[in-house]
Enzyme design. Structure first.
Site, PDB file in Angstrom:
ATOM      1  N   ASP A 102       0.964  -1.214  -0.234  1.00 52.60           N
ATOM      2  CA  ASP A 102      -0.022   0.028  -0.062  1.00 52.60           C
ATOM      3  C   ASP A 102       0.950   1.173   0.043  1.00 52.60           C
ATOM      4  O   ASP A 102       1.892   1.184   0.304  1.00 52.60           O
ATOM      5  CB  ASP A 102      -0.970   0.019   0.966  1.00 52.60           C
ATOM      6  CG  ASP A 102      -1.962   0.934   0.845  1.00 52.60           C
ATOM      7  OD1 ASP A 102      -2.192   1.489  -0.136  1.00 52.60           O
ATOM      8  OD2 ASP A 102      -3.264   0.839   1.535  1.00 52.60           O
TER       9      ASP A 102
HETATM   10  C1  NOJ Z   1      -4.094   4.099   0.061  1.00 55.11           C
HETATM   11  C2  NOJ Z   1      -4.965   3.432  -0.057  1.00 55.11           C
HETATM   12  O1  NOJ Z   1      -5.212   2.453   1.476  1.00 55.11           O
HETATM   13  C3  NOJ Z   1      -4.999   2.165  -1.105  1.00 55.11           C
HETATM   14  O2  NOJ Z   1      -6.369   1.554  -0.902  1.00 55.11           O
HETATM   15  C4  NOJ Z   1      -5.005   2.965  -2.418  1.00 55.11           C
HETATM   16  O3  NOJ Z   1      -5.262   1.971  -3.411  1.00 55.11           O
HETATM   17  C5  NOJ Z   1      -3.744   3.430  -2.493  1.00 55.11           C
HETATM   18  N1  NOJ Z   1      -3.483   4.448  -1.397  1.00 55.11           N
HETATM   19  C6  NOJ Z   1      -3.364   4.412  -3.771  1.00 55.11           C
HETATM   20  O4  NOJ Z   1      -4.306   5.330  -4.045  1.00 55.11           O
END
Ligand code: NOJ
Length: 757
Positions: free
Chosen positions: A289
């Site tokens: 993530d």
């Molecule tokens: C953080 C989020 O937790 C995740 O779900 C998302 O896909 C990413 N950022 C990218 O934007």
């Protein structure tokens, strides 16, 4: 023009055709392995590096040194993937940098958060999950994939399949609710919608199962907070949807920000290597993530970024989203002998394979197609699909005096509330490329539906928020200005019925949007109470991304329709339901608490040692509230009535290899055609480990004409009654089981049978 990549493809194809007879390896394997053999360590690590765009690709030139660096990195083959570059032109330009400049010309894969639509917004995932209809959920993902792929994207960071039990956590809007079985069925449907039958088609994209794992269990519902769950909950509640999509062929996984047993998921070898890539045989790749590798060290589980990189690659995190951990430290770690290059090779191969499956090596620009982009995005067909999904996502929570459906010939209606004419809030958060204020408002939907003779008295009444709103903005709420109340009261006084649109701003839910209070914000309840005094027919239309604590509405509104954030066609879809063009059929997939103090609240809880009173106070309860939710999991009304016939079982005992059939008849005894979602739950009342009071195991959505009856039958195998021990061992135990069937998790009939042997 013959590019470097074309030459490589040509030689590899020749090679693979020469090898075909002796070799059982697929063309894909031959291709990616040969490509890998040509890569330097630096180029390999480049493939593991994902960067967000920091420049305007459609603009003339990068604006600052920082973005100039980024262009250089891409040209040198140091970026394997980008996120947040969108549009046929921008993705083509960015792709050119990699393909035409880097030594091997390996194309990048472009990812984006396409969560519930690209430009045509569909209901938020918690909304379309309320349809309990895999085909509807699939349709939403299919259209999103069509639009996103036409804009040059090949990969979405969806579906989120975190089982969410806590309404305080703003990200419950992105999931399917509180049940692992329902989340499994619907997440598989979403993956199929995004990925289609064949990833190389130019209208399908790779999906990403997220967040692996346990993210929704952040303590007290505060996003990014510590998670402390036992392995029993991990195996039985958190992991099943992930296992289901891995088996269904999801291309990628994203790990999560939280710790599990003290180890950040991103650094967790048990989850990623042992379970996902080992026992579940997952062949795709895992992306971290956002900055979750650097956060291993912020959690305090690594000394610095270098050690975080070491832990993450060892644990099986293949691609680094925005931590700069791999690009800065992996080469050094490999050269020092701390990271075996085979681990890097494995990660690279996994990424190259997905690129191969997407067809990027054949044509790196195939998704960046201006004509398709123009023709497909936000088309009438896609908006019609959104309306179809939206009306099926709504849940009728209350309908006293059969106030709904309304006649289109009604003489007068007051349309009141801060959300009634709003064209932005229904788009929801995680809205990809939705255009601000582009949704059909409730007011517009009603205007387009009723007779020209109907008088519509619109009045906003009050604002919900003050000032700026948006993805990065902290909201503030209107707490004082009641100057619009008198106009709203007048509108209500001169109308037969009031339709009142209240709930949440869409930026109240989503990432980083946790709340300690889930009641209606601002002046909304005051407005409701003021209107209630002057009109006895109040229909509340709720728009929200999480369960709300609304005991006052449950008591005093005459009808309540939960519409979530219904997307681009919200107003039309809501009008379809209010005026009876569609008989509501949605059911809640997440419990609505009476008050926030009950959170987390969910139907599949354990029995506890003290589940009931026995005449004293020493039992598991609150002294100031019932234990039960305001509206339970599986609950939702229809304009018609359904009668459940007697429940029967084909056998009283089965062995561990046998199945059992459960039968009943269902009759539509009301006056409208309608759909009912029949739910089957089980309970293992005496087991080796304590089991939940109910667990959903099957459901069916059936359509019945008024007066029609149908025989309903469910088949369950002995293994459907099994569960995981805290050590992750799957157990099917002998003994008595209860089966419950009904129209929601609380109103059910019960029957029992036994498993022997
Ligand atoms: C953080 C989020 O937790 C995740 O779900 C998302 O896909 C990413 N950022 C990218 O934007």
């Amino acid at each position: 023009m013959i590019t470097k990549m074309n030459l490589i493809i040509l030689s590899l194809l020749l090679l693979s055709s020469c090898n075909q007879k002796e070799n059982t390896t697929s063309k894909e394997d031959v291709f990616v392995e040969d490509l890998l053999s040509k890569m330097t360590l630096e180029e390999k690590i480049g493939q593991l590096n994902q960067r967000t765009s920091r420049w305007e690709m459609t603009g003339p030139a990068p604006k600052n040194n920082d973005s100039q660096d980024q262009l250089e990195e891409i040209k040198q083959g140091k970026v394997g993937s980008m996120l947040n570059v969108t549009g046929a032109d921008a993705t083509r330009e960015a792709q050119k940098l990699a393909v035409e400049n880097s030594r091997l010309g390996i194309p990048m894969i472009f990812g984006y958060d396409v969560i519930h639509g690209y430009k045509t917004m569909f209901p938020i995932p918690l909304g379309d999950a309320s349809s309990w209809d895999p085909e509807i959920v699939k349709l939403s993902a299919q259209v999103a994939a069509k639009e996103a792929s036409a804009a040059g994207l090949q990969w979405t960071f969806a579906p989120m399949m975190d089982v969410g039990r806590d309404a305080r956590w703003g990200r419950v809007m992105e999931g399917c609710g509180e049940d692992p079985y329902l989340a499994s069925v619907l997440s598989v449907a979403r993956v199929k919608g995004f990925q289609g039958e064949n990833l190389s088609e130019n209208n399908t994209i790779a999906a990403c199962a997220k967040h692996f794992a346990g993210y929704a269990f952040s303590e007290s519902g505060r996003d990014y907070n510590t998670v402390d769950i036992g392995t029993y909950t991990l195996h039985n509640i958190v992991l099943p949807p992930f296992k289901a999509v891995a088996e269904a062929g999801v291309s990628t996984f994203m790990n999560s920000f939280n710790i599990i047993n003290g180890t950040p998921s991103t650094a967790n070898p048990y989850l990623q290597r042992e379970l996902l890539k080992g026992q579940w045989n997952f062949e795709g790749f895992v992306v971290s993530d956002w900055a979750s590798i650097v956060e291993i060290s912020t959690h305090g589980a690594a000394e610095d970024l270098k050690e975080a990189a070491l832990l993450a690659i060892k644990a099986g995190s293949d691609m680094d989203m925005e931590s700069n951990a791999y690009i800065n430290h992996l080469a050094e770690l490999a050269e020092e002998g701390n990271v075996d290059e085979k681990l890097i090779d494995d990660a690279v191969l996994r990424i190259l394979k997905i690129k191969y499956k997407l067809g990027l090596f054949e044509d790196p620009y195939k998704y960046s197609n201006k004509e398709r982009e123009k023709e497909l995005i936000y088309s009438k067909e896609n908006r019609d699909a959104s309306r179809t999904v939206a009306k099926r996502s709504m849940v009728l929570l209350k309908n006293e005096k059969q106030l709904l459906p309304l006649s289109k010939q009604i003489k007068s209606i007051a349309v009141i509330g801060p959300l009634a004419a709003d064209k932005d809030i229904p788009l929801g958060s995680w809205r990809a490329k939705a255009v601000k204020n582009s949704a059909v408002s409730l007011l517009e939907g009603i205007q387009a539906t009723v007779s020209p003779k109907t008088i519509i008295n619109y009045s906003k009444g009050c604002n919900l928020t003050l000032g700026d709103r948006g993805f990065r903005t902290k909201l503030s709420y209107e707490e004082n200005d009641k100057s619009g109340f008198s106009d709203a009261i007048k509108a209500a006084q001169k109308s037969e019925v009031v339709i009142m649109a209240i709930g949440e701003d869409c930026w109240q839910s989503g990432e980083a949007r946790s709340q300690t209070d889930i009641r209606l914000k601002g002046l909304q309840l005051d407005l409701f109470n003021a209107i209630k005094k002057v009109n006895k027919n109040i229909i509340v239309v709720l728009m929200n991304g999480r369960p709300l604590a609304i005991p006052e509405l449950a008591k005093d509104a005459d009808a309540i329709l939960e519409t979530w954030f219904a997307g681009s066609e919200a107003g039309n879809a809501i009008a379809d339901v209010l005026f009876g063009d569609y008989n509501p059929s949605g059911k809640l997939t997440i419990s609505f608490p009476r008050n926030v103090g009950q959170c987390p609240i969910y139907y599949n809880h354990m029995n506890t040692g003290r589940p009931s009173a026995g005449g004293n106070v020493f039992w598991s309860h609150y002294t100031d509230s019932p234990n039960t939710p305001l509206y339970p999991f599986g609950y939702g009304l229809s304009y018609t009535d359904f009668e459940y016939g007697e429940l029967t079982c084909s056998k009283t005992t089965i062995t561990k290899n046998e199945s059992i059939e459960v039968n009943l008849s269902l009759t539509n005894s009301g006056k409208y055609e309608g759909e009912e979602i029949i739910q089957l739950y089980i309970q293992d009342p005496k087991a080796k480990y304590a089991r939940p009071v109910k667990e959903l195991k099957r459901f069916k959505k059936v359509n019945l004409q008024s007066g029609e009856s149908k025989n309903i039958s469910f088949t369950l195998k002995a293994k459907d009654f099994g569960y995981y021990s805290p050590e992750g061992e799957f157990l099917i135990e002998s003994g008595e089981y209860y089966i419950y069937v009904g129209g929601n998790s609380q109103e059910v009939q019960q029957i029992s049978f036994s498993i022997i042997g």
